[in-house]
Design a protein around this motif. Structure first.
Motif, mmCIF file in Angstrom:
data_model
loop_
_atom_site.group_PDB
_atom_site.id
_atom_site.type_symbol
_atom_site.label_atom_id
_atom_site.label_comp_id
_atom_site.label_asym_id
_atom_site.label_seq_id
_atom_site.Cartn_x
_atom_site.Cartn_y
_atom_site.Cartn_z
ATOM 1 N N HIS A 1 -63.940 54.258 -28.111
ATOM 2 C CA HIS A 1 -64.252 52.847 -27.883
ATOM 3 C C HIS A 1 -63.312 51.934 -28.674
ATOM 4 N N GLN A 2 -62.989 52.346 -29.898
ATOM 5 C CA GLN A 2 -62.065 51.559 -30.716
ATOM 6 C C GLN A 2 -60.683 51.505 -30.055
ATOM 7 N N THR A 3 -60.221 52.631 -29.538
ATOM 8 C CA THR A 3 -58.934 52.668 -28.839
ATOM 9 C C THR A 3 -58.977 51.791 -27.594
ATOM 10 N N LEU A 4 -60.076 51.870 -26.846
ATOM 11 C CA LEU A 4 -60.232 51.049 -25.647
ATOM 12 C C LEU A 4 -60.188 49.567 -25.999
ATOM 13 N N LEU A 5 -60.939 49.157 -27.016
ATOM 14 C CA LEU A 5 -60.945 47.753 -27.431
ATOM 15 C C LEU A 5 -59.560 47.300 -27.887
ATOM 16 N N SER A 6 -58.865 48.151 -28.598
ATOM 17 C CA SER A 6 -57.518 47.829 -29.056
ATOM 18 C C SER A 6 -56.583 47.621 -27.866
ATOM 19 N N LEU A 7 -56.670 48.501 -26.863
ATOM 20 C CA LEU A 7 -55.859 48.346 -25.654
ATOM 21 C C LEU A 7 -56.185 47.044 -24.928
ATOM 22 N N LEU A 8 -57.472 46.737 -24.803
ATOM 23 C CA LEU A 8 -57.883 45.498 -24.139
ATOM 24 C C LEU A 8 -57.393 44.274 -24.901
ATOM 25 N N GLN A 9 -57.462 44.324 -26.230
ATOM 26 C CA GLN A 9 -56.992 43.198 -27.030
ATOM 27 C C GLN A 9 -55.492 42.996 -26.876
ATOM 28 N N ARG A 10 -54.728 44.077 -26.875
ATOM 29 C CA ARG A 10 -53.282 43.956 -26.688
ATOM 30 C C ARG A 10 -52.969 43.394 -25.301
ATOM 31 N N LYS A 11 -53.697 43.892 -24.286
ATOM 32 C CA LYS A 11 -53.504 43.399 -22.918
ATOM 33 C C LYS A 11 -53.836 41.916 -22.847
ATOM 34 N N ASN A 12 -54.969 41.528 -23.435
ATOM 35 C CA ASN A 12 -55.367 40.113 -23.433
ATOM 36 C C ASN A 12 -54.365 39.255 -24.202
ATOM 37 N N ALA A 13 -53.845 39.777 -25.302
ATOM 38 C CA ALA A 13 -52.859 39.032 -26.086
ATOM 39 C C ALA A 13 -51.586 38.825 -25.266
ATOM 40 N N ARG A 14 -51.131 39.849 -24.556
ATOM 41 C CA ARG A 14 -49.945 39.710 -23.695
ATOM 42 C C ARG A 14 -50.198 38.688 -22.596
ATOM 43 N N GLU A 15 -51.367 38.773 -21.958
ATOM 44 C CA GLU A 15 -51.699 37.823 -20.894
ATOM 45 C C GLU A 15 -51.791 36.406 -21.447
ATOM 46 N N TYR A 16 -52.332 36.249 -22.642
ATOM 47 C CA TYR A 16 -52.431 34.926 -23.257
ATOM 48 C C TYR A 16 -51.039 34.361 -23.516
ATOM 49 N N VAL A 17 -50.146 35.202 -24.066
ATOM 50 C CA VAL A 17 -48.784 34.742 -24.347
ATOM 51 C C VAL A 17 -48.097 34.348 -23.041
ATOM 52 N N GLU A 18 -48.254 35.165 -22.002
ATOM 53 C CA GLU A 18 -47.645 34.841 -20.706
ATOM 54 C C GLU A 18 -48.217 33.540 -20.147
ATOM 55 N N ALA A 19 -49.534 33.395 -20.202
ATOM 56 C CA ALA A 19 -50.170 32.179 -19.685
ATOM 57 C C ALA A 19 -49.761 30.964 -20.511
ATOM 58 N N SER A 20 -49.685 31.137 -21.805
ATOM 59 C CA SER A 20 -49.288 30.037 -22.680
ATOM 60 C C SER A 20 -47.845 29.619 -22.392
ATOM 61 N N ASN A 21 -46.970 30.605 -22.242
ATOM 62 C CA ASN A 21 -45.574 30.300 -21.903
ATOM 63 C C ASN A 21 -45.482 29.605 -20.551
ATOM 64 N N GLU A 22 -46.259 30.076 -19.590
ATOM 65 C CA GLU A 22 -46.270 29.477 -18.265
ATOM 66 C C GLU A 22 -46.791 28.038 -18.333
ATOM 67 N N ALA A 23 -47.859 27.831 -19.086
ATOM 68 C CA ALA A 23 -48.418 26.484 -19.230
ATOM 69 C C ALA A 23 -47.425 25.556 -19.919
ATOM 70 N N HIS A 24 -46.743 26.064 -20.946
ATOM 71 C CA HIS A 24 -45.752 25.260 -21.658
ATOM 72 C C HIS A 24 -44.597 24.897 -20.723
ATOM 73 N N MET A 25 -44.138 25.865 -19.934
ATOM 74 C CA MET A 25 -43.065 25.617 -18.993
ATOM 75 C C MET A 25 -43.515 24.603 -17.936
ATOM 76 N N PHE A 26 -44.751 24.756 -17.442
ATOM 77 C CA PHE A 26 -45.292 23.834 -16.446
ATOM 78 C C PHE A 26 -45.373 22.422 -17.024
ATOM 79 N N LYS A 27 -45.824 22.331 -18.256
ATOM 80 C CA LYS A 27 -45.938 21.027 -18.920
ATOM 81 C C LYS A 27 -44.564 20.379 -19.036
#
Length: 151
Positions: free
Chosen positions: A37-63
């Protein structure tokens, strides 16, 4: 001790040992489960962090693409536009009312040029006002003009 007592003591100890072994095995599986479960949560957090960075970059570019101004500048522009609009609306309303009165006076005194178009009802004082509100306002305005011109 007699033989039967010794056999019973051995059986009881075996049961205790089996129970302890099962508890140990269950605890080992609980640890294994927690690690997975700890490994699963860690993978999900890394995935969410990557998606957040991508979304943030996209939002910044859009702005940046949409505007080169900050929110405060946009608010200032909006406030300035509203203030300017209000002033221009007042100026237009006064000008329109004066025109309506002059036209009414010209018509009432047969001074109206037949080649000229009467502008009454041509202009709306505020394009954001409902058309039924305008009709009511026009009627009262017209009554006011007629009262003024008959005096």
């Amino acid at each position: 001790m007699d033989e039967e007592t010794i056999k019973q003591a051995v059986s009881a100890k075996q049961a205790t040992c089996e129970k302890s072994c099962l508890y140990l095995l269950m605890t080992a599986w609980e640890i294994e489960e927690a690690e997975h479960h700890q490994t699963l949560l860690s993978l999900l957090q890394r995935k969410n962090a990557r998606e957040y960075v991508e979304a943030s970059n996209e939002a910044h570019m859009f702005k940046r693409f949409m505007t080169h101004r900050h929110a405060n500048q946009l608010e200032d522009d909006f406030d300035f536009g509203v203030g300017t609009y209000d002033e221009e609306l007042l100026e237009f309303s006064i000008s329109e009312e004066q025109l309506n009165q002059l036209e009414a006076f010209a018509i009432n005194h047969n001074l109206h040029d037949s080649n000229q178009t009467i502008t009454k009802d041509k202009y709306s004082t505020d394009p954001f006002i409902n058309s039924t509100e305008l009709e009511d306002d026009d009627e009262s305005c017209c009554n006011d003009v007629l009262e003024v011109s008959s005096n």
